[in-house]
Scaffold this active site. Structure first.
Site, PDB file in Angstrom:
ATOM      1  N   GLN A  95     -11.313  62.826  27.350  1.00 13.56           N
ATOM      2  CA  GLN A  95     -11.435  63.979  26.093  1.00 13.56           C
ATOM      3  C   GLN A  95     -12.494  63.661  25.100  1.00 13.56           C
ATOM      4  OE1 GLN A  95     -10.198  66.626  25.489  1.00 13.56           O
ATOM      5  NE2 GLN A  95      -8.568  67.010  27.058  1.00 13.56           N
TER       6      GLN A  95
ATOM      7  N   CYS B 248      -1.940  70.195  29.892  1.00 10.28           N
ATOM      8  CA  CYS B 248      -1.840  69.928  31.372  1.00 10.28           C
ATOM      9  C   CYS B 248      -0.373  70.070  31.794  1.00 10.28           C
ATOM     10  CB  CYS B 248      -2.291  68.443  31.565  1.00 10.28           C
ATOM     11  SG  CYS B 248      -4.174  68.332  31.457  1.00 10.28           S
TER      12      CYS B 248
ATOM     13  N   SER C  96     -13.780  63.555  33.212  1.00  9.91           N
ATOM     14  CA  SER C  96     -13.320  64.805  34.098  1.00  9.91           C
ATOM     15  C   SER C  96     -14.416  65.821  33.762  1.00  9.91           C
ATOM     16  CB  SER C  96     -12.121  65.148  33.930  1.00  9.91           C
ATOM     17  OG  SER C  96     -11.666  66.231  34.223  1.00  9.91           O
ATOM     18  N   ALA C  97     -15.062  66.383  34.857  1.00 12.73           N
ATOM     19  CA  ALA C  97     -16.226  67.175  34.535  1.00 12.73           C
ATOM     20  C   ALA C  97     -15.736  68.462  33.691  1.00 12.73           C
ATOM     21  CB  ALA C  97     -16.638  67.748  36.027  1.00 12.73           C
TER      22      ALA C  97
ATOM     23  N   GLY D 176      -9.866  63.978  36.762  1.00  8.94           N
ATOM     24  CA  GLY D 176      -9.697  62.965  35.900  1.00  8.94           C
ATOM     25  C   GLY D 176      -8.310  62.309  36.397  1.00  8.94           C
ATOM     26  N   THR D 177      -7.442  62.974  36.620  1.00 11.41           N
ATOM     27  CA  THR D 177      -5.896  62.607  37.090  1.00 11.41           C
ATOM     28  C   THR D 177      -6.095  61.462  38.138  1.00 11.41           C
ATOM     29  OG1 THR D 177      -5.041  64.624  36.378  1.00 11.41           O
ATOM     30  CG2 THR D 177      -3.849  63.181  37.981  1.00 11.41           C
TER      31      THR D 177
HETATM   32  N1  PLP Z   1      -6.681  62.383  30.844  1.00 17.78           N
HETATM   33  C1  PLP Z   1      -6.870  63.107  29.690  1.00 17.78           C
HETATM   34  C2  PLP Z   1      -6.649  62.526  28.357  1.00 17.78           C
HETATM   35  C3  PLP Z   1      -6.670  64.589  29.574  1.00 17.78           C
HETATM   36  O1  PLP Z   1      -6.866  65.127  28.432  1.00 17.78           O
HETATM   37  C4  PLP Z   1      -6.838  65.226  31.065  1.00 17.78           C
HETATM   38  C5  PLP Z   1      -6.531  66.375  30.952  1.00 17.78           C
HETATM   39  O2  PLP Z   1      -5.933  67.293  30.125  1.00 17.78           O
HETATM   40  C6  PLP Z   1      -6.755  64.376  32.131  1.00 17.78           C
HETATM   41  C7  PLP Z   1      -6.793  62.825  31.946  1.00 17.78           C
HETATM   42  C8  PLP Z   1      -6.797  64.890  33.475  1.00 17.78           C
HETATM   43  O3  PLP Z   1      -7.745  65.194  33.776  1.00 17.78           O
HETATM   44  P1  PLP Z   1      -7.813  66.453  35.181  1.00 17.78           P
HETATM   45  O4  PLP Z   1      -7.474  67.794  34.572  1.00 17.78           O
HETATM   46  O5  PLP Z   1      -9.357  66.378  35.561  1.00 17.78           O
HETATM   47  O6  PLP Z   1      -6.962  65.881  36.230  1.00 17.78           O
END
Ligand code: PLP
Length: 378
Positions: A179, A323, A199-200, A71-72
């Site tokens: 989320q 995170c 994000s999976a 997701g990042t």
């Molecule tokens: N965006 C939101 C709102 C999140 O809560 C998170 C992870 O906690 C992310 C992005 C990042 O996703 P990823 O863990 O797949 O990098």
């Protein structure tokens, strides 16, 4: 010891059906999706079927979905890709002050490259301040980033209004739905946003796979160059098993959306009732919220020690964003809501999942009551 996992906004367990699909793909579909032979085409079919499933979860066209490694990365790709494509035009980005660090830190890095970036305020309920957004939009803006639901409070953001205001000023809208996906219904057409991230591992899929949905025609420059994968939008041999797992998780999420939401809301309401009955407990963030999340502060206690005490009692919860755990920086989300510092320091996030039961809620309620009482007598 009996253990209750109440930290699903940090990550979710793999659904057994997802694991089964991934195991089969890992052992049997090992071809490279770019190869034109039978092995390659089997892997290609796996990837494209998963793309259909992920697209369907958010009411999108499969061809507009790009798989990423998280997701990042999807958030970074959206922000940096839009900025790179915008070139010399309006060099300004706005983001909600409560965005995930995947957005905030990326925006700050763009600021170092000369972009003007500014956070948009939220109110004490955890919702974006639309008047402040209007004020910020007085200057020409390339992109506005507002998440669909916050990871710490679960508060759902007024995306309809954000889209209306931003589009009236010619700005694109990026919506981080990491989320929200699998917890509330998402329809990219109805939302009206231009880019949306997923994000999976937040919906019972594997870690290390994400997706960026890009509305057809939205200008976006690729960041990763190499082979022509993902229609030249993100190079690199696809994580076929991870993508297959994401696809299965997305299909399951869609099938179970309404049953999951009812189950989660019932459990969350029971938990809220128990927690708010504790003297000096206050909820952070108001409705509309995700059905699975609640954020509660306990007066006179430090959340970090409470997390450790609860862990010893078999209950897994979070303080601040998962995170960024490991750091004891107070939550930027609760600070943006201008909650008093003591309330920010005493805030716990409980995020429930599909497999939680009333027994988990009872265990958590007893453990929190005891741990808070113990910490207060110290
Ligand atoms: N965006 C939101 C709102 C999140 O809560 C998170 C992870 O906690 C992310 C992005 C990042 O996703 P990823 O863990 O797949 O990098």
């Amino acid at each position: 010891m009996r253990r209750s996992y109440l930290d699903h906004n940090a990550t979710t367990p793999l659904d057994p059906e997802v694991l089964a699909v991934m195991t089969a793909v890992l052992s049997e579909d090992y071809g490279n999706p770019s190869s034109i032979h039978w092995f390659g085409q089997r892997a290609r079919a796996v990837v494209e079927q998963a793309r259909e499933s992920v697209a369907r979860l958010v009411g999108a066209r499969a061809s507009d979905v790009v798989f990423t490694a998280s997701g990042t990365e999807a958030d970074n790709m959206a922000l940096c890709g839009v900025c790179a494509a915008a070139g010399g035009r309006s060099r300004r980005i706005l983001y909600a002050a409560i965005e995930h660090h995947a957005v905030i830190h990326c925006a700050r890095s763009l600021a170092e490259e000369g972009w003007s970036v500014a956070p948009v305020r939220v109110d004490g309920r955890g919702r974006l301040d639309l008047d402040h957004l209007s004020t910020c939009l007085a200057e020409p803006t390339a992109l506005v980033a507002v998440m669909l639901a916050n990871n710490e409070t679960g508060v759902i953001q007024p995306l309809d209004d954000v889209v209306r205001l931003a589009h009236a000023k010619g700005a694109l809208v990026l919506c981080d739905a990491v989320q929200a996906a699998g917890k509330i219904e998402i329809d990219t057409a109805a939302l009206g946003v231009d880019l949306l991230t997923l994000s999976a591992h937040k919906l019972y899929g594997p870690k290390g796979v994400g997706a960026l949905w890009i509305r057809h025609g939205t200008p976006l420059k690729a960041l990763v160059h190499g082979g022509g994968q993902e229609r030249h939008r993100r190079a690199g041999t696809e994580n076929v098993a991870g993508i297959a797992g994401f696809g299965r998780a997305a299909s399951l999420a869609r099938e179970r959306l309404s049953a999951d939401a009812t189950h989660l809301r019932d459990l969350r309401e029971a938990l809220d009732k128990e927690l708010l009955a504790i003297t000096g407990a206050q909820r952070n963030g108001e409705e509309p919220r995700l059905p699975n999340t609640t954020n509660v502060s306990f007066e006179g206690v430090e959340a970090e020690s409470l997390v450790l005490a609860l862990d010893l009692a078999g209950v897994a919860v979070a303080s601040g964003a998962a995170c960024s755990s490991g750091s004891i920086e107070p939550s930027h989300v609760l600070r943006a809501m201008r909650l008093p510092p003591a309330r920010v320091r005493g805030a716990l996030r409980f995020s429930l999942g599909r497999h939680n039961t009333t027994a988990d809620i009872s265990q958590a309620a007893v453990a929190v009551r005891e741990a808070v009482a113990r910490q207060r007598t110290r």
